[in-house]
Design an enzyme around this catalytic site. Sequence first.
Site: not given
Lengths: 413, 274
Positions: B51, B62, B177
């Site tokens: 990734e 994040d 994911y």
Amino acid sequence: MTTSTTTTSTPQLNSYRTGPDERGFFGQFGGRFVAETLMPLILELESAYNAAKSDPKFAAELGYLHTHYSGRPSPLYFAERMTKHFGGAKVYFKRDELNHTGSHKINNCLGQILLARRMGKTRIIAETGAGQHGVAVATVCAKFDLPCEIYMGATDVERQAPNVARMKLLGAKLNAVTSGAGTLKDAMNEALRDWVSNVHDTYYIIGTAAGPHPYPQLVRDFQSIIGQETREQMMKAEGRLPDALVACIGGGSNAIGLFHPFLDEKDVAIYGVEAGGHGLNVENGHAASMTGGTPGVLHGNRTYLLQNRDGQILEGHSISAGLDYPGVGPEHSWLKDSGRVKYVAITDKEALNALQLCTRLEGIIPALEPSHAIAYVEKLAPTMGKDQILVMNLCGRGDKDLFTVAKALGMQI
Amino acid sequence: MTPTRIDRRFAALKAEGRPGLVTFVTAGDPDYKTARDILFGLPAAGADIIELGMPFSDPMADGPAIQAAGLRALKSGQNMRKTLQMVAEFRARDTETPIVLMGYYNPIFVYPTDEFLADAKKAGVDGLIIVDCPPEADDELCLPAMQHGINFIRLAAPTTDNKRLPIVLKNTSGFLYYVSITGITGTATPDPTEVHAKVASIKKATTLPVAVGFGVKTPEQAKAIGRGADAVVVGSALVGAIEKSLGSDGKATAGTVSAVLNLVKSLSGAVRQR
């Protein structure tokens, strides 16, 4: 730019008041661009809001708080000396700076805290720029006994000291955000990170008509009381609707609140005033997303943004912390592209001058945010006839800005 | 879609009978050359799928480690075109290891989207993970990506319930994911038992491989999480290793590339243990 989706936003409309569509779009603007973790919650918020809207008990509770807690309706005031000074249209102020907590922000916070309670949320978070929204959130959280955390850029914490003290006094936990330039967009990023981490019990009171659907819609609806009152008050005062409306735009909640009830009145010209900072020609020196930016996707919605060619968001600049945001509510972006509202920019200097002028002529110290609107009134009113009427939304009072203004004018406090 | 590099890699992992290691680093962190050297070294160090983060000024999902990595990359002059160039350079040396670009929608939207997808395909990109493009926005990027032969990998979160899961799975390809914590990258530590139960319930609804990430930092955690998943994603720990290796001037040192690759080696060893 994608052009395929813009066709829906071009005119031939019967009404400018039907948006957003069921997916949260105003033309190509708006939407729900959020992480999967937040999606279920945003859908839950949408259905909770729709249920509240059709519940007379919700409207009654909010109406009671408006009347007895925040002091609505706010007056519609004929600014006589300012009118004479400009020598054109009759200038009225919608006095939302007289609301409890000193700005229009309380309108939205009262609506959202009632919604949070209906949803059974037990913790409140919010972002704030100038601190007016933070103060309003801390206020309603004190009143309804809910713990609250406010995210505020470290730069703004410094330049809005009085509001920081108010929030602390009200019992809010204040988190100074140091990432980025430490202003409103960074505070919003941190609030979103908090929300993602605490979705189970936390309600996020967004302060402006931006963010993922349904926020732009629900904030607009809660702020529309400004325009609804203005219509009624103007009919009473003048027996007709105004010829022009003027309001300042950061995220644009006070403006959409004033504008929305008038959007389908073809004879009412509408002006939104962005923060021109040091000037639109100064790179990264202004916060005028629509008059000086391009469409993009940030904080859950597609809208006009200050960004570079690589799609990285710029910080922007305004003397007014409340306008210092690199985006704008998506409905404004749509109203710009559809041509219904004219958006203009006013510089720091022009706003500072307007603040002083209003103070001396009317005995009202406006916040730096609506001082941008006043500065545009200064340009617009003289071009209009004396039989014409203009309404400017005086959305906040200037007490919080005394230090900034004194510093800019070289005064000793 | 015809089978992609990602599909082939997961088929190979299944044949080997072990979970895959998915590694995340940010393109251009701390500078183009160092990031490229790290990228070149990843397959040999044991990364099964790579990734590559596309730096963005406002990475809302994040944690501090990946935020800082993005800022370092942007400061060093990284942009989308350079990120695609880095992929093309990698693809010239390695034709089998899948590369998935991960990031946020705006830099793609302004590229603009169609041109980005064509350039990404040409550079050798195999998949996209775009945090702020949920299924509700599928016509924006997910469906056009599939038309270009690029897998669109969707995130599922602990808040994704059984009613919503089919919506999330509908246009997902390559793999799913699973975000193992309710939060941002690299913060809380996932509980393997809970994660395994959730992955098992997801697998009842799909034949897609399921990779688990957000919060997996050590070889021990990778091994434990990997027991009940098709792949484990490690990001913040690798980015943290870059950060720790930097000199006092914030620049890469002689130890930067090896610091990352050594950690990848130990993670890879852990997921290979039975």
